[in-house]
Write a protein that holds these residues in place. Structure first.
Motif, PDB file in Angstrom:
ATOM      1  N   SER A 303     -16.970  -8.955   3.644  1.00 16.50           N
ATOM      2  CA  SER A 303     -18.113  -8.052   3.603  1.00 16.50           C
ATOM      3  C   SER A 303     -18.948  -8.056   4.876  1.00 16.50           C
ATOM      4  O   SER A 303     -19.791  -7.174   5.076  1.00 16.50           O
ATOM      5  CB  SER A 303     -19.008  -8.404   2.410  1.00 16.50           C
ATOM      6  N   ASP A 304     -18.730  -9.026   5.765  1.00 19.46           N
ATOM      7  CA  ASP A 304     -19.480  -9.066   7.017  1.00 19.46           C
ATOM      8  C   ASP A 304     -18.970  -8.044   8.038  1.00 19.46           C
ATOM      9  O   ASP A 304     -19.619  -7.821   9.057  1.00 19.46           O
ATOM     10  CB  ASP A 304     -19.420 -10.470   7.636  1.00 19.46           C
ATOM     11  N   VAL A 305     -17.818  -7.451   7.778  1.00 14.32           N
ATOM     12  CA  VAL A 305     -17.269  -6.447   8.690  1.00 14.32           C
ATOM     13  C   VAL A 305     -18.055  -5.149   8.522  1.00 14.32           C
ATOM     14  O   VAL A 305     -18.167  -4.600   7.425  1.00 14.32           O
ATOM     15  CB  VAL A 305     -15.772  -6.199   8.405  1.00 14.32           C
ATOM     16  N   GLN A 306     -18.596  -4.640   9.623  1.00 10.16           N
ATOM     17  CA  GLN A 306     -19.452  -3.452   9.581  1.00 10.16           C
ATOM     18  C   GLN A 306     -18.704  -2.161   9.885  1.00 10.16           C
ATOM     19  O   GLN A 306     -19.249  -1.071   9.686  1.00 10.16           O
ATOM     20  CB  GLN A 306     -20.608  -3.603  10.574  1.00 10.16           C
ATOM     21  N   GLY A 307     -17.472  -2.246  10.381  1.00  9.24           N
ATOM     22  CA  GLY A 307     -16.699  -1.044  10.681  1.00  9.24           C
ATOM     23  C   GLY A 307     -15.308  -1.408  11.135  1.00  9.24           C
ATOM     24  O   GLY A 307     -15.037  -2.554  11.522  1.00  9.24           O
ATOM     25  N   ILE A 308     -14.382  -0.437  11.075  1.00  8.87           N
ATOM     26  CA  ILE A 308     -13.002  -0.685  11.500  1.00  8.87           C
ATOM     27  C   ILE A 308     -12.530   0.424  12.432  1.00  8.87           C
ATOM     28  O   ILE A 308     -13.006   1.556  12.370  1.00  8.87           O
ATOM     29  CB  ILE A 308     -12.036  -0.800  10.302  1.00  8.87           C
ATOM     30  N   ILE A 309     -11.591   0.058  13.295  1.00 10.19           N
ATOM     31  CA  ILE A 309     -10.918   1.012  14.179  1.00 10.19           C
ATOM     32  C   ILE A 309      -9.419   0.824  14.008  1.00 10.19           C
ATOM     33  O   ILE A 309      -8.916  -0.306  14.143  1.00 10.19           O
ATOM     34  CB  ILE A 309     -11.289   0.792  15.654  1.00 10.19           C
ATOM     35  N   SER A 310      -8.715   1.894  13.693  1.00  7.72           N
ATOM     36  CA  SER A 310      -7.263   1.840  13.503  1.00  7.72           C
ATOM     37  C   SER A 310      -6.573   2.574  14.648  1.00  7.72           C
ATOM     38  O   SER A 310      -6.742   3.780  14.814  1.00  7.72           O
ATOM     39  CB  SER A 310      -6.872   2.483  12.164  1.00  7.72           C
ATOM     40  N   LEU A 311      -5.818   1.835  15.448  1.00  7.43           N
ATOM     41  CA  LEU A 311      -5.034   2.397  16.544  1.00  7.43           C
ATOM     42  C   LEU A 311      -3.604   2.586  16.054  1.00  7.43           C
ATOM     43  O   LEU A 311      -2.866   1.621  15.862  1.00  7.43           O
ATOM     44  CB  LEU A 311      -5.022   1.454  17.747  1.00  7.43           C
ATOM     45  N   ALA A 312      -3.193   3.829  15.831  1.00  6.65           N
ATOM     46  CA  ALA A 312      -1.815   4.120  15.426  1.00  6.65           C
ATOM     47  C   ALA A 312      -1.404   3.354  14.179  1.00  6.65           C
ATOM     48  O   ALA A 312      -0.309   2.798  14.109  1.00  6.65           O
ATOM     49  CB  ALA A 312      -0.829   3.832  16.563  1.00  6.65           C
ATOM     50  N   GLY A 313      -2.292   3.320  13.193  1.00  8.55           N
ATOM     51  CA  GLY A 313      -1.934   2.749  11.902  1.00  8.55           C
ATOM     52  C   GLY A 313      -1.462   3.838  10.961  1.00  8.55           C
ATOM     53  O   GLY A 313      -1.472   5.032  11.300  1.00  8.55           O
ATOM     54  N   THR A 314      -1.028   3.453   9.776  1.00 12.08           N
ATOM     55  CA  THR A 314      -0.598   4.417   8.769  1.00 12.08           C
ATOM     56  C   THR A 314      -0.856   3.851   7.376  1.00 12.08           C
ATOM     57  O   THR A 314      -0.731   2.639   7.169  1.00 12.08           O
ATOM     58  CB  THR A 314       0.897   4.755   8.895  1.00 12.08           C
ATOM     59  N   PRO A 315      -1.231   4.696   6.428  1.00 13.42           N
ATOM     60  CA  PRO A 315      -1.363   4.242   5.044  1.00 13.42           C
ATOM     61  C   PRO A 315      -0.046   4.288   4.277  1.00 13.42           C
ATOM     62  O   PRO A 315       0.003   3.928   3.104  1.00 13.42           O
ATOM     63  CB  PRO A 315      -2.368   5.236   4.457  1.00 13.42           C
ATOM     64  N   ASN A 377      -2.062  -1.242  -1.094  1.00  9.35           N
ATOM     65  CA  ASN A 377      -2.494   0.126  -1.427  1.00  9.35           C
ATOM     66  C   ASN A 377      -3.472   0.627  -0.357  1.00  9.35           C
ATOM     67  O   ASN A 377      -4.634   0.955  -0.632  1.00  9.35           O
ATOM     68  CB  ASN A 377      -3.140   0.163  -2.805  1.00  9.35           C
ATOM     69  N   ILE A 378      -2.980   0.698   0.864  1.00  8.17           N
ATOM     70  CA  ILE A 378      -3.822   0.870   2.048  1.00  8.17           C
ATOM     71  C   ILE A 378      -4.695   2.121   1.979  1.00  8.17           C
ATOM     72  O   ILE A 378      -5.895   2.073   2.274  1.00  8.17           O
ATOM     73  CB  ILE A 378      -2.944   0.883   3.313  1.00  8.17           C
ATOM     74  N   GLY A 379      -4.115   3.247   1.599  1.00  4.91           N
ATOM     75  CA  GLY A 379      -4.883   4.483   1.555  1.00  4.91           C
ATOM     76  C   GLY A 379      -6.053   4.417   0.589  1.00  4.91           C
ATOM     77  O   GLY A 379      -7.185   4.807   0.918  1.00  4.91           O
ATOM     78  N   GLU A 380      -5.803   3.923  -0.621  1.00 10.16           N
ATOM     79  CA  GLU A 380      -6.866   3.815  -1.613  1.00 10.16           C
ATOM     80  C   GLU A 380      -7.903   2.774  -1.201  1.00 10.16           C
ATOM     81  O   GLU A 380      -9.097   2.926  -1.490  1.00 10.16           O
ATOM     82  CB  GLU A 380      -6.272   3.467  -2.979  1.00 10.16           C
ATOM     83  N   THR A 381      -7.434   1.709  -0.527  1.00 10.19           N
ATOM     84  CA  THR A 381      -8.374   0.697  -0.045  1.00 10.19           C
ATOM     85  C   THR A 381      -9.330   1.299   0.976  1.00 10.19           C
ATOM     86  O   THR A 381     -10.550   1.080   0.914  1.00 10.19           O
ATOM     87  CB  THR A 381      -7.615  -0.490   0.575  1.00 10.19           C
ATOM     88  N   ALA A 382      -8.789   2.060   1.907  1.00 12.83           N
ATOM     89  CA  ALA A 382      -9.638   2.723   2.899  1.00 12.83           C
ATOM     90  C   ALA A 382     -10.621   3.674   2.217  1.00 12.83           C
ATOM     91  O   ALA A 382     -11.803   3.749   2.590  1.00 12.83           O
ATOM     92  CB  ALA A 382      -8.778   3.479   3.911  1.00 12.83           C
ATOM     93  N   LYS A 383     -10.142   4.384   1.222  1.00  8.05           N
ATOM     94  CA  LYS A 383     -10.978   5.346   0.492  1.00  8.05           C
ATOM     95  C   LYS A 383     -12.146   4.657  -0.196  1.00  8.05           C
ATOM     96  O   LYS A 383     -13.225   5.248  -0.366  1.00  8.05           O
ATOM     97  CB  LYS A 383     -10.118   6.080  -0.530  1.00  8.05           C
ATOM     98  N   SER A 384     -11.977   3.406  -0.570  1.00  7.50           N
ATOM     99  CA  SER A 384     -13.024   2.679  -1.295  1.00  7.50           C
ATOM    100  C   SER A 384     -14.125   2.147  -0.388  1.00  7.50           C
ATOM    101  O   SER A 384     -15.167   1.694  -0.875  1.00  7.50           O
ATOM    102  CB  SER A 384     -12.410   1.510  -2.071  1.00  7.50           C
ATOM    103  N   LEU A 385     -13.898   2.196   0.940  1.00  4.90           N
ATOM    104  CA  LEU A 385     -14.859   1.616   1.880  1.00  4.90           C
ATOM    105  C   LEU A 385     -15.963   2.614   2.234  1.00  4.90           C
ATOM    106  O   LEU A 385     -15.696   3.804   2.421  1.00  4.90           O
ATOM    107  CB  LEU A 385     -14.146   1.169   3.158  1.00  4.90           C
ATOM    108  N   ASP A 386     -17.167   2.101   2.368  1.00  5.46           N
ATOM    109  CA  ASP A 386     -18.302   2.936   2.773  1.00  5.46           C
ATOM    110  C   ASP A 386     -18.745   2.665   4.207  1.00  5.46           C
ATOM    111  O   ASP A 386     -19.683   3.284   4.693  1.00  5.46           O
ATOM    112  CB  ASP A 386     -19.486   2.698   1.827  1.00  5.46           C
ATOM    113  N   ILE A 387     -18.081   1.748   4.881  1.00  8.08           N
ATOM    114  CA  ILE A 387     -18.431   1.426   6.265  1.00  8.08           C
ATOM    115  C   ILE A 387     -17.837   2.468   7.208  1.00  8.08           C
ATOM    116  O   ILE A 387     -16.903   3.193   6.848  1.00  8.08           O
ATOM    117  CB  ILE A 387     -17.910   0.022   6.649  1.00  8.08           C
ATOM    118  N   PRO A 388     -18.337   2.590   8.446  1.00  9.54           N
ATOM    119  CA  PRO A 388     -17.770   3.531   9.421  1.00  9.54           C
ATOM    120  C   PRO A 388     -16.323   3.166   9.757  1.00  9.54           C
ATOM    121  O   PRO A 388     -15.985   1.982   9.913  1.00  9.54           O
ATOM    122  CB  PRO A 388     -18.675   3.366  10.640  1.00  9.54           C
ATOM    123  N   MET A 389     -15.472   4.195   9.871  1.00 11.65           N
ATOM    124  CA  MET A 389     -14.064   3.994  10.191  1.00 11.65           C
ATOM    125  C   MET A 389     -13.633   5.000  11.250  1.00 11.65           C
ATOM    126  O   MET A 389     -13.961   6.190  11.155  1.00 11.65           O
ATOM    127  CB  MET A 389     -13.194   4.148   8.945  1.00 11.65           C
TER     128      MET A 389
END
Length: 455
Positions: A303-315, A377-389
């Protein structure tokens, strides 16, 4: 230390898919070009043929390996094949070797010289690693011999320097760090032009990579850490667990938790201690390729992570990505034996996709690994996040597809206002320009996103 998991893994063609790798390590050179995939050959043998020309007990394996390498440099593969066991010959044909060597030369550019060799003993085998100096990328040539002098494995991998020294410049200063209970070697890069900067934790792609995700000044994470520091952003980068401790991955049947997520959690804890000390401010996670896939899962678990950056990732499911890559290579293969080998891998992928065989393997990874990724379940996990992406993709990427993988992120995250998507014209999987340097706009966009997202 030799990576015996690869040597003992299932057979893989030299022109192997990179498996969402942050591979394609880049050599320090003004003439460096983009490299899209690692080249690996690994075979196992169970029995030796009686008429094989075997090395004697007093063989100088370094001298023998260099002689065999000289033959390969002259496009003569018969001497090395004469030392293969019968089982090895059934798996690795001369045609596949020739095609693979062609790919090595394309990746490396002009050959310069054979450099140093080293010998290690691993699980009863003598492993000789010889460094090959090419214009664009250096390679390690590895041969594994059993106690009878028979070749048990052959592999080409990108050369990676074992020790990475901290640097101090006018704009940043680096300090060696240890991450987690495994004490993974790492580096904290702090900008000199910012007080309490945000810190970005860098997560590599699949495969076993050092903290730089490559070797030399142009290595992806080396350039990224220094470039972000020049833009006022601190970074933490560290060796992957099985790069530093290859013996822990001997059977290839570990999970994504063991390979990436547990250590990423430890890196977040370390970053949080820097926050508590007043050294840095917000914590962000930036993953390349496979690292970009699992970045949402790291954020969800920490929960301490405030945002994520994905370089050429995929769900997408990794098995589906592998199938696409293998199919493309099979269709492009010009040699029948290579097509056959790639089709065998596709057959393995079909078994893994069905998910009913817990003993199944695919390109050296077992059922547990692929299943642990699927369960994220990467796509749904990302969808559940409210932090900046922030999701970044090159439109010339041939490993993670700009017309298939990148739009899928948008589908999962449609309607969410915390997501930013950027597609870069002409950039491939490594996001580097024609001169081999990491694209400046990518670093500018990343730095701007991080600064704007700090709470």
């Amino acid at each position: 230390m030799a990576d015996m998991r690869k040597i003992r893994s299932v057979f893989a063609v030299m022109a192997a898919v990179s498996l969402l790798a942050g591979c394609g390590e880049k050599k320090t050179s003004d003439n460096n070009n983009t490299t899209e995939a690692a080249a690996v050959t690994a075979v196992t043998t169970e029995a030796a043929t009686e008429d094989t020309t075997s090395a004697s007990s007093d063989t100088d394996y370094v001298e023998l390996s260099r002689k065999l390498l000289d033959d390969i440099l002259n496009d003569d593969f018969k001497p090395v094949m004469e030392l293969f066991s019968e089982n090895c010959k059934e798996q690795l044909t001369e045609g596949v070797l020739m095609e693979g060597w062609k790919n090595i030369k394309e990746e490396g550019g002009n050959f310069i010289a054979v450099k140093e060799s080293k010998t290690e003993t691993e699980q009863g085998m003598t492993v000789v690693t010889t460094v090959m100096d090419f214009e664009k990328n250096d390679f390690d040539f590895m041969l594994a011999y059993n106690d009878k002098g028979e070749i048990e494995g052959i592999m080409f991998t990108y050369h990676q320097e074992e020790e990475i020294a901290p640097q101090v410049t006018a704009t940043f200063a680096e300090t060696c760090i240890k991450v987690g209970e495994k004490e993974l070697d790492g580096m904290l890069t702090m900008p000199k032009n910012a007080e309490k900067p945000p810190v970005v934790i860098l997560i590599q792609g699949s495969g076993q990579h050092n903290m730089n995700e490559g070797s030399g000044e142009l290595a992806t994470f080396n350039e990224l850490a220094h470039g972000l520091a020049e833009r006022g952003i601190a970074t933490i980068r560290y060796n992957k667990r099985f790069y530093q401790y290859s013996e822990l991955a001997a059977d290839g049947n570990y999970t994504i938790q063991e390979e990436v997520l547990e250590d990423a959690g430890e890196a977040v804890k370390l970053a949080k201690s820097y926050v508590d000390e007043g050294k840095v401010s917000g914590i962000f996670v930036m993953g390349h390729s496979l690292g970009g896939c699992v970045a949402p899962s790291i954020a969800k678990a920490n929960s301490d992570v405030q945002g994520i950056i994905s370089l050429a990732g995929t769900p997408r499911d990794l098995v589906d990505v592998v199938i696409d890559q293998l199919t493309a290579q099979r269709d492009a293969a010009e040699i029948g034996s290579q097509k056959d080998s790639l089709q065998e891998m596709l057959d393995d992928a079909a078994v893994m996709k069905e998910g009913n065989d817990k003993d199944a393997t695919l390109l050296g990874w077992g059922y547990n690994y692929y299943n642990s990724l699927k369960e994220l379940n990467i796509g749904e996990t990302a969808k559940s996040l409210d932090i900046p992406m922030l999701f970044l993709q090159g439109d010339s990427d041939v490993q993670v597809y700009p017309d298939k993988d990148f739009p899928l992120w948008k589908e999962y995250l449609e309607g969410k206002d915390n997501c930013t998507f950027k597609l870069y014209e002409g950039l491939g999987h490594l996001f580097d320009d024609e001169d081999g340097h990491l694209n400046k706009q990518v670093m500018d966009d990343t730095a701007e996103f991080v600064k704007n997202s700090v709470k």
